[in-house]
Motif scaffolding. Structure first.
Motif, mmCIF file in Angstrom:
data_model
loop_
_atom_site.group_PDB
_atom_site.id
_atom_site.type_symbol
_atom_site.label_atom_id
_atom_site.label_comp_id
_atom_site.label_asym_id
_atom_site.label_seq_id
_atom_site.Cartn_x
_atom_site.Cartn_y
_atom_site.Cartn_z
ATOM 1 N N THR A 1 5.151 -0.478 -4.449
ATOM 2 C CA THR A 1 3.754 0.203 -4.134
ATOM 3 C C THR A 1 3.155 0.043 -4.889
ATOM 4 O O THR A 1 3.103 0.417 -6.360
ATOM 5 N N SER A 2 1.636 -0.012 -5.657
ATOM 6 C CA SER A 2 0.830 -0.459 -6.407
ATOM 7 C C SER A 2 -0.486 0.587 -5.462
ATOM 8 O O SER A 2 -1.243 -0.295 -5.578
ATOM 9 N N GLY A 3 -0.204 1.039 -5.369
ATOM 10 C CA GLY A 3 -1.791 2.039 -5.373
ATOM 11 C C GLY A 3 -2.020 1.943 -3.741
ATOM 12 O O GLY A 3 -1.462 1.752 -3.141
ATOM 13 N N GLN A 4 -3.293 2.536 -3.643
ATOM 14 C CA GLN A 4 -4.025 3.000 -2.570
ATOM 15 C C GLN A 4 -3.786 1.778 -0.903
ATOM 16 O O GLN A 4 -4.061 1.072 0.159
ATOM 17 N N GLU B 1 0.647 -0.954 0.249
ATOM 18 C CA GLU B 1 -0.030 0.164 0.093
ATOM 19 C C GLU B 1 0.909 1.187 0.135
ATOM 20 O O GLU B 1 1.665 1.602 0.630
ATOM 21 N N THR B 2 0.712 2.024 -0.655
ATOM 22 C CA THR B 2 1.090 3.313 -0.640
ATOM 23 C C THR B 2 1.642 3.601 0.427
ATOM 24 O O THR B 2 2.416 4.414 0.424
ATOM 25 N N ASN B 3 0.875 4.068 1.531
ATOM 26 C CA ASN B 3 0.805 4.996 2.722
ATOM 27 C C ASN B 3 1.268 3.888 3.681
ATOM 28 O O ASN B 3 1.260 4.178 5.303
ATOM 29 N N ARG C 1 11.361 2.550 -5.252
ATOM 30 C CA ARG C 1 9.507 2.811 -4.650
ATOM 31 C C ARG C 1 8.805 2.589 -5.295
ATOM 32 O O ARG C 1 7.533 2.040 -5.553
ATOM 33 N N SER C 2 8.730 2.243 -6.658
ATOM 34 C CA SER C 2 8.454 1.846 -7.837
ATOM 35 C C SER C 2 7.471 0.133 -8.347
ATOM 36 O O SER C 2 7.069 -0.456 -8.452
#
Length: 298
Positions: free
Chosen positions: A228-231, A208-210, A224-225
């Motif tokens: 992470t993959s969206g919320q 999760e992004t956060n 980071r790419s």
């Protein structure tokens, strides 16, 4: 060497859960020796230049820099792979993906050994189609190269949207003398030439992004790419699952690594996309780690 290692391990105890191993790996790297050498010659003195290099690496490790970035490599499956800050660091959990894919790759077809050249056209001797597999988001090439090393009769395609990561993967192929992998610069399936594969594998971003874990441990130093993959961490998994049927042969398999808490949702996505024989496999820690499904026959 024994005193140096003990002192280093003591210093690392507050920042690493593998303090002794980290110390040994770094010193062995400086000496260009194996860790076995450290045990055998524990009373041997370390020259001042080597010790200075070791102290600098130790300071970087205390700062949190991953061991793989400090040594520039990581062992995975049976291979030694180059690792840089442009790639995800291969992890032991991902070996489950390799092991499962190997169990599902079709047996070699008669006369179907793939010629070891970049001009291979997907056909073996006598026109028989060779076994083929696709690794999406290859990074260091860990998955594709491990599979290709075990199955020299098959042909593998590995893609990544990062040109820097592909350069690392290509170098790893050369250094491990693996010639049956084609590397393609592609954002998932977007730039692949038309083809259908017997198996598609991927260890995509799924955090999760956060997620607060992104500020802890080795992941702080990884792209980071690639993490992470969206919320909800599911954007790339959803895209791969819904697109993969257009790239699989009938009876082909899709295998995905995911987070420890994503097994149920990923298997549901596979079911909803029309996959059969769907299941989720645990890693050695007992956590959901790899989900897979078979694309049905027409």
């Amino acid at each position: 060497m024994g005193d140096i290692l003990r002192q280093a391990a003591y210093q690392l105890e507050s920042t690493s859960d593998s303090a002794r191993a980290d110390s040994e790996i770094l010193l062995a790297h400086c000496l260009q020796k194996s860790r076995t050498y450290l045990y055998t010659w524990s009373e041997k003195e370390v020259d001042s230049t080597t010790e200075a290099t070791f102290r600098w690496l130790l300071a970087e490790r205390l700062r949190g820099v991953p061991i793989a970035h400090l040594t520039g490599q990581r062992e995975f499956w049976t291979l030694t792979l180059k690792v840089t800050s442009d790639t995800l660091i291969p992890r032991p959990e991902t070996e489950l993906l390799v092991e499962t894919a190997l169990s599902l790759l079709p047996s070699p077809l008669a006369g179907g050994e793939a010629p070891r050249s970049s001009g291979w056209n997907g056909l073996g001797k006598g026109g028989n189609k060779c076994v083929s597999a696709l690794d999406l988001g290859t990074g260091t090439g860990a998955i594709a190269l491990s599979l290709a090393h075990e199955r020299p009769d098959a042909q593998f395609t590995a893609c990544d949207f990062s040109a820097a990561a592909l350069a690392v993967a290509t170098e790893n192929a050369h250094s491990n003398a693996i010639h049956n992998v084609q590397f393609i610069h592609s954002n998932w399936f977007s730039a692949l030439p038309p083809q259908r594969f017997d198996v598609i594998v991927s260890n995509p971003p799924y955090i999760e992004t956060n997620d607060p874990h992104l500020t802890q441990g080795d992941v702080r130093f990884e792209p980071r790419s690639a993490l992470t993959s969206g919320q909800d961490g599911l954007d790339d998994l959803h895209h791969i699952i819904t697109t993969a049927p257009h790239w699989l042969v009938t009876g082909g398999w899709l295998l995905l690594e995911h987070g420890y808490n994503q097994g149920q949702v990923v298997t549901t996505l596979l079911h909803n996309a029309g996959f059969q024989q769907v299941c989720c496999l645990p890693d050695l820690g007992g956590n959901d780690r790899v989900s897979l499904g078979q694309w049905p026959s027409a």
